[in-house]
Scaffold this active site. Structure first.
Site, PDB file in Angstrom:
ATOM      1  N   LYS A  99     -14.921  59.666  -2.032  1.00  0.00           N
ATOM      2  CA  LYS A  99     -15.545  59.580  -3.019  1.00  0.00           C
ATOM      3  C   LYS A  99     -14.465  58.979  -3.948  1.00  0.00           C
ATOM      4  O   LYS A  99     -13.189  59.409  -3.792  1.00  0.00           O
ATOM      5  CB  LYS A  99     -16.144  61.170  -3.511  1.00  0.00           C
ATOM      6  N   CYS A 186     -18.444  51.222 -11.396  1.00  0.00           N
ATOM      7  CA  CYS A 186     -19.325  52.602 -11.488  1.00  0.00           C
ATOM      8  C   CYS A 186     -20.112  52.429 -12.824  1.00  0.00           C
ATOM      9  O   CYS A 186     -19.358  52.259 -13.788  1.00  0.00           O
ATOM     10  CB  CYS A 186     -18.643  53.757 -11.436  1.00  0.00           C
ATOM     11  N   LYS A 221     -14.007  46.884  -5.411  1.00  0.00           N
ATOM     12  CA  LYS A 221     -15.696  47.154  -5.359  1.00  0.00           C
ATOM     13  C   LYS A 221     -16.313  46.507  -6.456  1.00  0.00           C
ATOM     14  O   LYS A 221     -15.952  46.998  -7.733  1.00  0.00           O
ATOM     15  CB  LYS A 221     -15.926  48.876  -5.339  1.00  0.00           C
ATOM     16  N   ILE A 247     -22.600  45.985  -2.759  1.00  0.00           N
ATOM     17  CA  ILE A 247     -22.607  46.245  -4.012  1.00  0.00           C
ATOM     18  C   ILE A 247     -22.380  47.651  -4.716  1.00  0.00           C
ATOM     19  O   ILE A 247     -22.893  48.470  -3.768  1.00  0.00           O
ATOM     20  CB  ILE A 247     -23.995  45.500  -4.881  1.00  0.00           C
ATOM     21  N   ASN A 248     -21.825  47.783  -5.756  1.00  0.00           N
ATOM     22  CA  ASN A 248     -21.991  49.291  -6.339  1.00  0.00           C
ATOM     23  C   ASN A 248     -23.569  49.299  -6.764  1.00  0.00           C
ATOM     24  O   ASN A 248     -24.170  48.421  -6.340  1.00  0.00           O
ATOM     25  CB  ASN A 248     -21.021  49.298  -7.631  1.00  0.00           C
ATOM     26  N   GLY A 299     -25.171  48.540   0.231  1.00  0.00           N
ATOM     27  CA  GLY A 299     -26.445  48.535  -0.820  1.00  0.00           C
ATOM     28  C   GLY A 299     -27.698  48.758   0.302  1.00  0.00           C
ATOM     29  O   GLY A 299     -28.411  47.812   0.558  1.00  0.00           O
ATOM     30  N   GLY A 300     -28.377  49.763   0.170  1.00  0.00           N
ATOM     31  CA  GLY A 300     -29.344  50.037   0.925  1.00  0.00           C
ATOM     32  C   GLY A 300     -29.431  50.105   2.402  1.00  0.00           C
ATOM     33  O   GLY A 300     -30.338  49.929   3.234  1.00  0.00           O
ATOM     34  N   THR A 322     -26.209  55.862   0.504  1.00  0.00           N
ATOM     35  CA  THR A 322     -27.776  56.781   0.172  1.00  0.00           C
ATOM     36  C   THR A 322     -28.410  57.344   1.429  1.00  0.00           C
ATOM     37  O   THR A 322     -28.937  58.518   1.596  1.00  0.00           O
ATOM     38  CB  THR A 322     -28.540  56.184  -0.624  1.00  0.00           C
TER      39      THR A 322
END
Lengths: 361, 303
Positions: A99, A186, A221, A247-248, A299-300, A322
């Site tokens: 993080k 971010c 990033k 990607i962010n 990204g996903g 995620t």
């Protein structure tokens, strides 16, 4: 530009030499596409009709850093690994991306921080973290004890350039970090974060500044919230970045129709999850055609097949974010699936996938 | 306590009150490991949903290897869960969070549950009933009598059971604070520490303090409570926590927040406390009510 101490300069030369060696060995993937070179190397020799499953060389290189496999974690979804350690074997990751770590403690955003959307999540955490001192005292020793061989990529965030360089300076002193990922993307902070990432000149400036503080791979990033992501990618490459990660999250918003109020105090929030995968894939593909440095795609991404798709689009390594929330074992599951995919496809070296996508027929 | 993933199987899933469902699942490892007040992250197993849903563990039956969840259909996730039929498999992550603290020197316990918030008090009640010389009083509140969640479980189990409903269909009419004040007053011989004026709620009117009957005033006051355990909507928790503070009663609350990871990694569920931002999933969901900065948190609460 700050002059490097001789000790660091020597190490850099050594690592640069290593890098060359590796390049000759395995890094021809993107240029060669799905060409004949896939059959070369010791692993491919085992390939025979009745042979046991193909042994896949999963190693990839990000600058001077060799990862055992292309799988890493997307910053902010995995803390520093501790929370996941009784659910998965974190040492199986190619790298662990932490993080965001800032020079001083950040409180993050007040108000609601999460909203699920169709196949995705909006978050407005705001990079809450206890600061680099705490990270060095609390997280690095834990990682060194529980995963001494796992490359740790520290995501670095700041409000101004000196914040980024302070974090890197402290971590260089502490040791135990394999690479840095500069978070200039971010969308959930007002100052720094994405503000730097949308401007190629500002992105280059922070990259140059951080470059002077470390010889370890510097990953920048990138934010998808720009008209042309390749402009920023080229700018940070020219400024000395060893890799880009993308990607962010995509800038989004949620509104509660019943209360007629914005859900998040900042109005906007960052969208992640399967919903953004096609956008991420397109951007990785675009950036792969614009820069020569390696790409960490994200990204996903949720499965091994997703990982393969991102590599085909041009990524050298791939992060899951995620997906860790729905399936805490998403990273190791994806690694197993990627290995099976390579076996089925007869891919002896995973680097051969990078950029190997072909036009639709 | 180590957390783990368990592939559970739905045994029954039925509506027990309007909008309130009870799901029984085979999950032997979780049944064994779960402590009162902990929760599980339920995977929806549908590609349209990126997040699990945090649901408190209502009951755990180690003999049968089953756990039971009580949940209210408040959004898309819980509405999807309500469609699950017997034999459906689902992944549970747990047991998560801390359990209710039970101080060794505490013997007079007060449970306060509102609506679906009574669910995480069930295993606690069972635990308290195994202790020697422990007296358990429960105040349960709901919108209507039929929404007094798990009343059939609690009423026979506790020593004193009191209820309040918004519409007066059972027990005292109005908010839980009415019977709570009566109860707290009855345990105090002298004046309470301060005016027992609960904090103003933004949306609901306060019920005036019910007047005490002469009998109550004359009877010898029962012993004070040692601990209060509170779970329910935050608009209920705030005045209840305030009342407990006013009467010097140690109070633990179980908080609810939207969560992503449920294991302390994402920082999506933090609340402000006197010791800084704390994760509801990991440091909580149970907090000492005095530690919670209620004014800062209530605004951040999604209604």
């Amino acid at each position: 530009m700050i002059t490097l101490p001789p000790e660091l300069a020597k190490r850099y030369e050594k690592e640069a030499a290593l890098e060359l060696e590796f390049d000759e060995d395995t890094q021809s993937g993107r240029a060669a596409a799905a060409g004949s070179s896939a059959q070369s190397g010791p692993a491919a020799e085992q390939k025979a009709p009745e042979a046991p499953p193909l042994e896949v060389d999963l190693r990839v290189r990000i600058g001077s850093l060799t990862l055992a496999n292309p799988i890493t974690t997307a910053s902010g979804t995995f803390a520093a690994g501790r929370e996941f350690n009784d659910l998965i074997d974190i040492t199986r990751l190619g790298a662990l991306t932490t993080k965001g770590v800032s020079a001083t403690a950040w409180k993050g955003n007040s108000g609601r921080r999460l909203a699920e959307t169709a196949s995705g999540v909006l978050n407005s955490i705001g990079l809450q973290n206890p600061g680099v001192k705490h990270f060095i005292r609390y997280d690095l020793p834990w990682l060194q004890e529980h995963a001494p061989d796992l490359p740790v990529i520290v995501n670095v965030c700041g409000h101004r350039i000196s914040d980024y360089t302070t974090v890197i300076e402290r971590l260089e002193e502490a040791g135990g970090v394999a690479a840095y990922e500069l978070n200039i993307s971010c969308p959930n902070v007002d100052c720094g974060g994405m503000a730097m990432g949308v401007d190629p000149a500002a992105a280059a400036e922070v990259t140059t500044a951080c470059r002077a503080f470390s010889l370890r791979p510097l990953i920048v990033k990138l934010t998808p919230n720009v008209t042309d992501i390749t402009e920023v990618a080229r700018a940070v490459e020219a400024a000395g970045a060893d890799a880009v990660s993308l990607i962010n999250t995509i800038l989004g918003m949620a509104i509660d129709a019943r209360s007629r109020k914005l859900v998040f105090k900042r109005g906007v929030a960052g969208l992640s999850g399967p919903a953004i995968k096609p956008v991420a894939l397109r951007m990785v593909y675009e950036v792969a055609h614009a820069v020569k440095i390696p790409i960490i795609g994200m990204g996903g991404v949720a499965t091994g097949t997703d990982v393969a798709e991102f590599m085909l689009a041009g990524a050298t390594a791939v992060a899951l974010g995620t997906a860790n929330f729905d399936n805490p074992c998403a990273t190791t599951d994806a690694l197993d699936e990627l290995t099976r995919y390579c076996q089925e496809q007869g891919v002896a070296k995973v680097t051969k996938l990078t950029g190997a996508v072909r036009p639709a027929s | 306590m180590t957390k783990f993933l368990e592939e559970a199987r739905v045994i029954t899933n039925r509506m027990v009150a309007p909008g309130i469902w009870s799901m029984r699942l085979t999950a032997p490892r979780l049944a064994e490991a779960a402590a009162p007040g902990q929760f599980v992250q339920v995977q929806l197993g549908d590609s349209g949903h990126a997040l699990r849903r945090p649901i408190s563990i209502y009951q755990a039956d180690t003999g049968r290897g089953e756990i039971r969840l009580l949940y209210q259909t408040v959004g898309v996730g819980t509405r999807l869960m309500a469609t699950w039929q017997a034999d459906r498999r689902c992944s549970l992550l747990g047991p998560l969070g801390v359990s209710w603290p039970v101080p060794e020197d505490a013997h007079r316990m007060l449970l306060i549950g509102g609506g679906i918030g009574t669910a995480p008090l069930a295993m606690l009640t069972q635990q308290l009933k195994t202790r020697i010389a422990t007296h358990v009083t429960m105040i349960q509140a709901a919108q209507t009598a039929e929404r007094l969640v798990a009343r059939d479980f609690f009423e026979p189990l506790v020593d004193t059971w009191i209820c309040a409903t918004d519409d007066g269909s059972e027990g005292a009419r109005g908010l839980i604070t009415g019977p709570l004040v009566t109860l707290l007053e009855s345990t105090v011989r002298q004046e309470p520490a301060a005016a027992a004026e609960p904090e103003q709620e933004p949306e609901q009117e306060q019920e005036p303090e019910p007047e005490q009957t002469p009998e109550q005033e004359q009877a010898p006051a029962p012993e004070r409570f040692d601990v209060a355990y509170v779970c329910g909507p935050e608009v209920m928790q705030i005045p209840v926590a305030q009342l407990c503070a006013d009467y010097g009663l140690r109070c633990y609350v179980s908080l609810e927040r939207r969560m992503a990871c449920g294991i302390g990694a994402c920082l999506g569920c933090v609340v402000k406390t006197k010791s800084g931002l704390q994760k509801v999933c990991q440091t909580g969901p149970i907090f000492n009510a005095e530690e919670v900065c209620w004014n800062d948190n209530v605004a951040s609460r999604a209604r």
